[in-house]
Scaffold this active site. Structure first.
Site, PDB file in Angstrom:
ATOM      1  CE  LYS A  38     -33.631  45.664   7.203  1.00  0.00           C
ATOM      2  NZ  LYS A  38     -33.097  44.699   6.380  1.00  0.00           N
ATOM      3  CG  PHE A  43     -35.029  39.470  27.881  1.00  0.00           C
ATOM      4  CD1 PHE A  43     -34.108  40.362  27.699  1.00  0.00           C
ATOM      5  CD2 PHE A  43     -34.641  38.495  28.936  1.00  0.00           C
ATOM      6  CE1 PHE A  43     -32.667  40.363  28.248  1.00  0.00           C
ATOM      7  CE2 PHE A  43     -33.456  38.203  29.296  1.00  0.00           C
ATOM      8  CZ  PHE A  43     -32.538  39.294  29.024  1.00  0.00           C
ATOM      9  N   GLY A  44     -35.892  38.207  23.710  1.00  0.00           N
ATOM     10  CA  GLY A  44     -35.701  37.173  22.696  1.00  0.00           C
ATOM     11  C   GLY A  44     -34.173  37.314  22.762  1.00  0.00           C
ATOM     12  CB  ILE A  80     -32.322  40.653  19.214  1.00  0.00           C
ATOM     13  CG1 ILE A  80     -32.035  40.079  17.756  1.00  0.00           C
ATOM     14  CG2 ILE A  80     -31.645  42.155  19.007  1.00  0.00           C
ATOM     15  CD1 ILE A  80     -30.605  40.169  17.150  1.00  0.00           C
ATOM     16  CD  GLU A 139     -36.616  34.718   8.913  1.00  0.00           C
ATOM     17  OE1 GLU A 139     -37.255  34.015   9.685  1.00  0.00           O
ATOM     18  OE2 GLU A 139     -35.654  35.512   9.250  1.00  0.00           O
TER      19      GLU A 139
END
Lengths: 341, 341
Positions: B219, B14-15, B17, B204
């Site tokens: 990905k 539950f950050g 996003i 980052e």
């Protein structure tokens, strides 16, 4: 899935595309067994004057032998006699009345069948009515082959952009017009560019449907009414063609490094896509700079671009325009039915 | 649909996003009612140290108040206590063990829930195992947010190309790498281009995951294993980054009018996509001429191109890369669950 279910398919309109679809479907039966646990059977086909029905399934030796067809087994007689789960409708397009295609689609959806529309006419005439009919009887209406075939349009907007709102949409949908424009940019006058496309068998003997923007308009009506919340009417859509482009236009676009494309578009200006006053739609000639994917649509390539509220701008280009791609698009619809039912 | 069904959703991780997804989901509840006849309820959320469960549904005033969270209500305690139909998993990625995300996904799928994966780690570690688990217990696993979010990939290959075989696939999947390459083509050395991207908040603080090709590789593993019939392993994938590009390379590409892109690719050479010997896959630097859509991917734009057997070549470019697009991608998966169940 491990239990095998029988899925019965009927095909109306048994010309070259209808036949191609049945060939591809028979070839893929093993894949359908493995992937969906279903046994696909073609239980009936009909053309404009004759048909063939067999609940136990039709194999190539009867399906492709004209002498096995029963004269008069078409229209209501065919629809009333065949017991199918899915109708593939591939009759010729009639953009004024919808023709037999509309009759078949209504008949199938009214009986609770799923329907796969391959030709555009019936959808242009009454897509909203057909969708209502499908909803009321528990079936569904699919139309990948009619909505640019090899280029995914309706399914992309509904599935890959599910939950998003499309704020504007523009699309290059007519391969012939694109090819003629390309030859004009290479220096040919309109008439010569068109003759070249006809010589190559790409443009129709009567090319007006393609070069006057009707084909783009018809596809836009289908895509917009099926997937963009619109209720466009073909005869009310502002429309231009490519016949009036002159050498001055070509010289100017070349000097500016811009590529002309015939596009169908729909742009919402307000908050409510359902509001008829809230959007502009039509077919018009637009030019694109060389950094836009549309500028590089060679030959009969197609493409579309959609501006969304949440996912940014998505552009899709490519997709084959041949009968094989059209058949594959119709059978993509078939797999969507299998996946959801 | 007219009968309303209740659909209970749990969110692990539950950050920012995870929170964004719950906000968007609550905003769209009326749309879900109208479109699918369902009542969506968030019945539990948890982070790494605390959680919150309420079968009657959580509204913003409790959901976004840290003090309402119960310490220790996380992990197995959370999963065992929450009764949900759908798990949205948004914990941080662990590319070695799969971390808590893998635990949550296995726990949810093993209980017959549908799962929406938002982060990549668990999928890279055990996508095949998770898909088998989903199949065995009647649930499903979706991953649009983990597989390039705003750019539709897995759903496009599975749905818009249903029935086709993809013969080769190449994709620009890492926005940061693309942005750094663009600045290098504008004349900056690698280190300066990277610093600029970091200043803008796009790269980052530790950018190695992006510029060394790991993000693209991760990905590609997800997309290929989910939708291209492959079984790639991240640590066995040939991979290059963009750090070794020198001024000579840049000068040559400029002179040739070519644009460098870091791409993940998979190419089948044989008849059988399932045959491990039959394909090449990896991450490498490729250059594209100005007639290719990849050459015009500005900034952090993404894209992919797929060569198919029946539908020609399809190229999709664009899609936002922000948290809103990631949340929208996760909720696209949610709508696909609603449409199919």
């Amino acid at each position: 899935m491990t239990t095998e279910r029988n899925i019965a398919i009927a095909v109306t309109g048994f010309g070259s595309i209808g036949r191609r679809i049945t060939e591809m479907l028979l070839d893929r039966r093993e894949a359908y067994r493995q992937r969906y646990g279903i046994e696909a059977r073609i239980v009936g086909v009909c053309g404009s004057s004759a048909g063939l029905v067999d609940p136990s399934g039709l194999e190539p030796e009867r399906l492709y032998a004209r002498e096995s067809f029963v004269a008069g087994l078409t229209g209501e007689a065919f629809l009333g006699g065949v017991k199918a789960d899915v109708l593939v409708e591939a009759s010729p397009s009639d953009y004024v009345t919808g023709g037999p295609a509309l009759h078949y689609l209504r008949g199938a959806l009214g009986r609770g069948m799923h329907a796969i529309a391959v030709s555009k006419g019936a959808l242009v005439v009454d897509l909203r009515g057909l969708l209502r009919l499908a909803g009321a009887h528990g079936g569904s209406l699919r139309m990948s082959a009619a909505a640019a075939s090899g280029l995914p349009t309706v399914d992309f907007l509904q599935h890959s952009l599910a939950g998003c709102r499309v704020l504007s949409f523009e699309a290059v949908l007519t391969g012939t017009a694109n090819l003629v424009l390309e030859e004009m940019m290479n220096g040919l006058p309109f008439a010569d560019a068109l003759a070249l496309a006809q010589d190559r068998g790409i443009a129709e003997p009567d090319p007006s449907f393609d070069v006057e923007g009707w084909d783009t308009a018809a596809k836009l009506v289908i895509i917009a009414n099926a997937a963009l919340g619109a209720d466009l009417r073909l005869d009310a859509l502002p429309r231009e063609g490519i016949g009036r482009i002159g050498p001055d236009d070509v010289a100017r676009w070349r000097a500016e490094g811009r590529s002309p494309r015939l596009v169908g578009f729909l742009e919402y200006d307000g908050e409510s896509p359902a509001d008829d006053d809230g959007f502009r739609a039509g077919v018009e000639l637009r030019t694109y700079g060389q950094d836009h994917p549309f500028a590089h649509l060679r030959g009969s390539m197609k493409g579309f671009s959609a501006v969304t509220d949440e996912m940014g701008v998505l552009t899709v280009v490519g997709g084959a325009s041949d009968p094989r791609a059209t058949a594959a698009a119709a059978l993509k619809d078939f797999e969507h039915i299998l996946a959801e039912c």
